[in-house]
Design an enzyme around this catalytic site. Structure first.
Site, mmCIF file in Angstrom:
data_model
loop_
_atom_site.group_PDB
_atom_site.id
_atom_site.type_symbol
_atom_site.label_atom_id
_atom_site.label_comp_id
_atom_site.label_asym_id
_atom_site.label_seq_id
_atom_site.Cartn_x
_atom_site.Cartn_y
_atom_site.Cartn_z
ATOM 1 N N HIS A 1 0.857 -1.192 0.000
ATOM 2 C CA HIS A 1 0.000 0.000 0.000
ATOM 3 C C HIS A 1 0.890 1.238 0.000
ATOM 4 O O HIS A 1 2.130 1.125 -0.035
ATOM 5 C CB HIS A 1 -0.935 -0.031 1.207
ATOM 6 C CG HIS A 1 -0.237 -0.235 2.528
ATOM 7 N ND1 HIS A 1 0.691 0.650 3.026
ATOM 8 C CD2 HIS A 1 -0.315 -1.250 3.431
ATOM 9 C CE1 HIS A 1 1.135 0.214 4.194
ATOM 10 N NE2 HIS A 1 0.561 -0.942 4.452
ATOM 11 N N HIS B 1 4.019 1.349 2.264
ATOM 12 C CA HIS B 1 5.186 0.638 1.730
ATOM 13 C C HIS B 1 5.812 1.432 0.574
ATOM 14 O O HIS B 1 7.034 1.525 0.451
ATOM 15 C CB HIS B 1 4.769 -0.724 1.161
ATOM 16 C CG HIS B 1 4.159 -1.652 2.160
ATOM 17 N ND1 HIS B 1 2.881 -2.120 2.042
ATOM 18 C CD2 HIS B 1 4.669 -2.221 3.275
ATOM 19 C CE1 HIS B 1 2.619 -2.954 3.044
ATOM 20 N NE2 HIS B 1 3.687 -3.023 3.817
ATOM 21 N N GLN C 1 7.812 4.665 10.392
ATOM 22 C CA GLN C 1 7.575 5.138 11.751
ATOM 23 C C GLN C 1 6.233 4.629 12.293
ATOM 24 O O GLN C 1 6.005 4.612 13.496
ATOM 25 C CB GLN C 1 7.628 6.681 11.760
ATOM 26 C CG GLN C 1 7.354 7.349 13.088
ATOM 27 C CD GLN C 1 8.428 7.065 14.138
ATOM 28 O OE1 GLN C 1 9.529 6.607 13.809
ATOM 29 N NE2 GLN C 1 8.109 7.328 15.390
HETATM 30 P P1 AMP Z 1 4.637 -4.615 6.905
HETATM 31 O O1 AMP Z 1 4.406 -5.121 5.521
HETATM 32 O O2 AMP Z 1 3.380 -4.249 7.625
HETATM 33 O O3 AMP Z 1 5.561 -5.494 7.712
HETATM 34 O O4 AMP Z 1 5.405 -3.244 6.750
HETATM 35 C C1 AMP Z 1 6.614 -3.149 6.042
HETATM 36 C C2 AMP Z 1 7.230 -1.806 6.299
HETATM 37 O O5 AMP Z 1 6.333 -0.783 5.879
HETATM 38 C C3 AMP Z 1 7.511 -1.559 7.788
HETATM 39 O O6 AMP Z 1 8.752 -0.878 7.907
HETATM 40 C C4 AMP Z 1 6.367 -0.675 8.191
HETATM 41 O O7 AMP Z 1 6.670 0.167 9.281
HETATM 42 C C5 AMP Z 1 6.152 0.136 6.927
HETATM 43 N N1 AMP Z 1 4.792 0.682 6.899
HETATM 44 C C6 AMP Z 1 3.630 0.004 7.051
HETATM 45 N N2 AMP Z 1 2.587 0.856 7.025
HETATM 46 C C7 AMP Z 1 3.112 2.105 6.869
HETATM 47 C C8 AMP Z 1 2.551 3.413 6.774
HETATM 48 N N3 AMP Z 1 1.242 3.626 6.829
HETATM 49 N N4 AMP Z 1 3.388 4.453 6.614
HETATM 50 C C9 AMP Z 1 4.729 4.262 6.552
HETATM 51 N N5 AMP Z 1 5.315 3.051 6.631
HETATM 52 C C10 AMP Z 1 4.525 1.994 6.784
#
Ligand code: AMP
Length: 293
Positions: free
Chosen positions: A35, A38, A149
């Site tokens: 999304h 990411h 963050q």
């Molecule tokens: P995930 O796929 O949820 O493990 O996230 C992968 C990376 O994307 C991690 O470093 C998360 O902190 C980052 N991330 C997830 N959602 C957001 C968001 N809304 N804004 C910024 N970074 C995000």
């Protein structure tokens, strides 16, 4: 763009890029279902690095036994299409067996930081995160790795991990990307109905209220936490798991806020879905959020 499933292939490709081509590598670790959050990381990686690797791996060791590992959204075809548009060079999408062979027995635990906040509600979660990030950093040896963050505690733990174990990678942490409503974008938002997503904006409103109160001079941590909790609970569909007002570096709980950066972290359930969000308070008034790009 190449999709790589094997650890060995990934490390030999990365070695070649570093040694023979002398180019920099940026890694964006994700669990897929990509999304805007990411993609903000991917954009920055593209800007800063010659070669961009995005890992897509739903890491079983960071899920608790009653959590949503089985149901976590997975759509590598769609993720691949998105990443092609973003000019990503490699997707590293290993299977669970590839990362964790049968006799896998080495885990990484960042003590102290991993037991607070999310760690209190999700035992072993950060052990799983620290372990998989260590494997990714060792496999790819990127110059830079990008994190959000949105997962503030995770970012802190990874910074500590990299420092303590001397990984040769610079950690870049980027602001939380939000829906127009203020709801922090998350793959888990896919579990929510449109009405629930709308209701979810109360978390950001609650954090914004606390920030406002802090700006007006409130320095009592308990009062700020109560303000956040009470505001979230104005939305009857939410059940607050925790609201914590902590030192942004040590995650230690505070009574009185002194002149140091503060993190307010929230976790709340809407139905079975658990959402997290946070904000930073500091004298510099630096905001940790950006609107959806
Ligand atoms: P995930 O796929 O949820 O493990 O996230 C992968 C990376 O994307 C991690 O470093 C998360 O902190 C980052 N991330 C997830 N959602 C957001 C968001 N809304 N804004 C910024 N970074 C995000």
């Amino acid at each position: 763009m190449e999709i790589i499933n094997r650890r060995q292939r990934m490390s030999s490709v990365a070695r070649k890029i570093r040694r023979e081509q002398d180019r920099t590598i940026g890694l964006v670790p994700t669990m897929g279902a990509l999304h805007e959050g990411h993609l903000s990381l991917v954009r920055e990686a593209r800007r800063m690095c010659d070669i961009v690797v995005v890992s897509v791996f739903v890491n079983p060791t960071q899920f608790g036994p009653s959590e949503d590992f089985e149901h976590y959204p997975r759509d590598l075809t769609k993720d691949t299409a998105v990443l092609t548009d973003y000019n990503v060079d490699y997707i590293f999408a290993p299977s669970a067996e590839e990362i964790y062979p049968k006799d896998f027995s080495t885990y990484v635990n960042v003590e102290g930081l991993s037991e607070q906040l999310e760690g209190a509600s999700r035992p072993n979660h950060f052990r799983g995160v620290a372990t998989v990030v260590s494997i990714l950093l060792n496999t790819i040896r990127p110059d830079f790795a990008f994190f959000g963050q949105k997962d503030a505690q995770q970012a802190l733990i990874i910074r500590r991990l990299v420092r303590d174990l001397a990984f040769d990678t610079e950690i870049v942490v980027l602001p939380t990307v939000r829906e127009d409503s203020g709801l922090a974008i998350s793959s888990r938002n896919l579990y929510l109905t449109a009405a629930e997503q709308q209701a979810g904006s109360v978390i950001h409103r609650a954090l914004a209220k606390a920030k406002e109160s802090y700006k007006k001079g409130e320095r009592h941590a308990g009062k700020l936490a109560e303000l956040v909790r009470n505001t979230v609970e104005t939305e009857p569909r939410f059940r607050v798991d925790y609201v914590s007002v902590v030192d942004a570096e040590t995650l230690e709980r505070l009574d009185k806020i002194e002149d140091r950066p503060i993190l307010i972290a929230v976790a709340a359930y809407i139905g079975k879905t658990r959402l997290i969000d946070n904000t930073m308070l500091s004298k510099a008034k630096k905001d940790s959020s950006v609107a959806k790009a």
